[in-house]
Design a protein around this motif. Structure first.
Motif, short mmCIF file in Angstrom:
data_model
loop_
_atom_site.label_atom_id
_atom_site.label_comp_id
_atom_site.label_asym_id
_atom_site.label_seq_id
_atom_site.Cartn_x
_atom_site.Cartn_y
_atom_site.Cartn_z
N GLY A 26 1.38 -1.52 0.36
CA GLY A 26 -0.43 0.27 -0.08
C GLY A 26 0.83 1.07 -0.03
O GLY A 26 1.82 1.21 -0.83
N LEU A 55 -5.69 -1.09 -2.29
CA LEU A 55 -6.32 -0.09 -2.51
C LEU A 55 -6.47 0.33 -3.84
O LEU A 55 -5.80 -0.90 -4.56
CB LEU A 55 -5.54 0.88 -2.91
N LEU A 56 -7.40 1.06 -4.47
CA LEU A 56 -7.50 0.82 -5.33
C LEU A 56 -7.18 2.24 -6.27
O LEU A 56 -6.73 2.55 -5.34
CB LEU A 56 -9.49 0.99 -5.39
N LYS A 58 -8.38 5.07 -7.42
CA LYS A 58 -8.41 6.13 -7.09
C LYS A 58 -8.84 6.12 -5.68
O LYS A 58 -7.97 7.49 -5.41
CB LYS A 58 -10.40 5.93 -7.07
N GLU A 59 -8.34 5.14 -4.74
CA GLU A 59 -8.43 5.88 -2.98
C GLU A 59 -6.56 5.68 -2.64
O GLU A 59 -6.53 6.77 -2.31
CB GLU A 59 -8.54 4.22 -2.37
N ALA A 60 -5.82 5.21 -3.61
CA ALA A 60 -4.59 4.85 -3.43
C ALA A 60 -4.62 6.43 -4.35
O ALA A 60 -3.07 7.39 -3.29
CB ALA A 60 -3.42 4.45 -4.60
N ALA A 62 -5.54 9.40 -3.93
CA ALA A 62 -6.13 10.08 -2.58
C ALA A 62 -6.06 10.59 -1.64
O ALA A 62 -5.60 11.40 -1.36
CB ALA A 62 -8.18 10.27 -2.86
N GLN A 63 -5.19 8.45 -1.53
CA GLN A 63 -4.80 8.94 -0.30
C GLN A 63 -2.83 9.59 -0.49
O GLN A 63 -2.61 10.36 0.63
CB GLN A 63 -4.46 7.74 0.52
N GLU A 66 -3.24 13.66 -0.73
CA GLU A 66 -3.42 14.19 0.93
C GLU A 66 -1.70 13.79 1.83
O GLU A 66 -2.00 15.23 2.23
CB GLU A 66 -4.43 13.51 1.38
#
Length: 94
Positions: A26, A55-56, A58-60, A62-63, A66
């Motif tokens: 991750g 993680l997908l 989009k999630e990766a 976004a994370q 951030e």
């Protein structure tokens, strides 16, 4: 960021090579450091999320955005593009 600016960045990202891979571990500290260094030099990076990642895409994206105080320009399939303007020495003019 305006839609015109985002469109310009997406166009620039088409020719870019993928330099970052999110794997089964991750988002880790070394990955964040690598992405931060690359963003400082290039302002925009393209990454890929491997199939075994927790993680997908989009999630990766976004994370990571951030963590790096960057913006997600685009997520396409397993690939994503992040952008962070270098205030002192901009590389990309918007």
């Amino acid at each position: 960021m305006t839609s015109k600016q985002r469109a310009k960045l997406r166009g620039l990202a088409n020719r870019m090579e993928t330099i970052l891979q999110v794997g089964k571990s991750g988002i880790t500290e070394p990955l964040i450091k690598q992405a931060a260094d690359a963003l400082a030099a290039r302002e925009m990076i393209k990454g890929k999320v491997l199939e075994n990642a927790p993680l997908l895409p989009k999630e990766a994206a976004a994370q990571l955005a951030e963590e790096l105080d960057a913006q997600v320009v685009q997520v396409m399939g397993t690939r994503f593009v992040l952008y962070k303007c270098n205030e002192k020495n901009p590389v990309i003019e918007l």
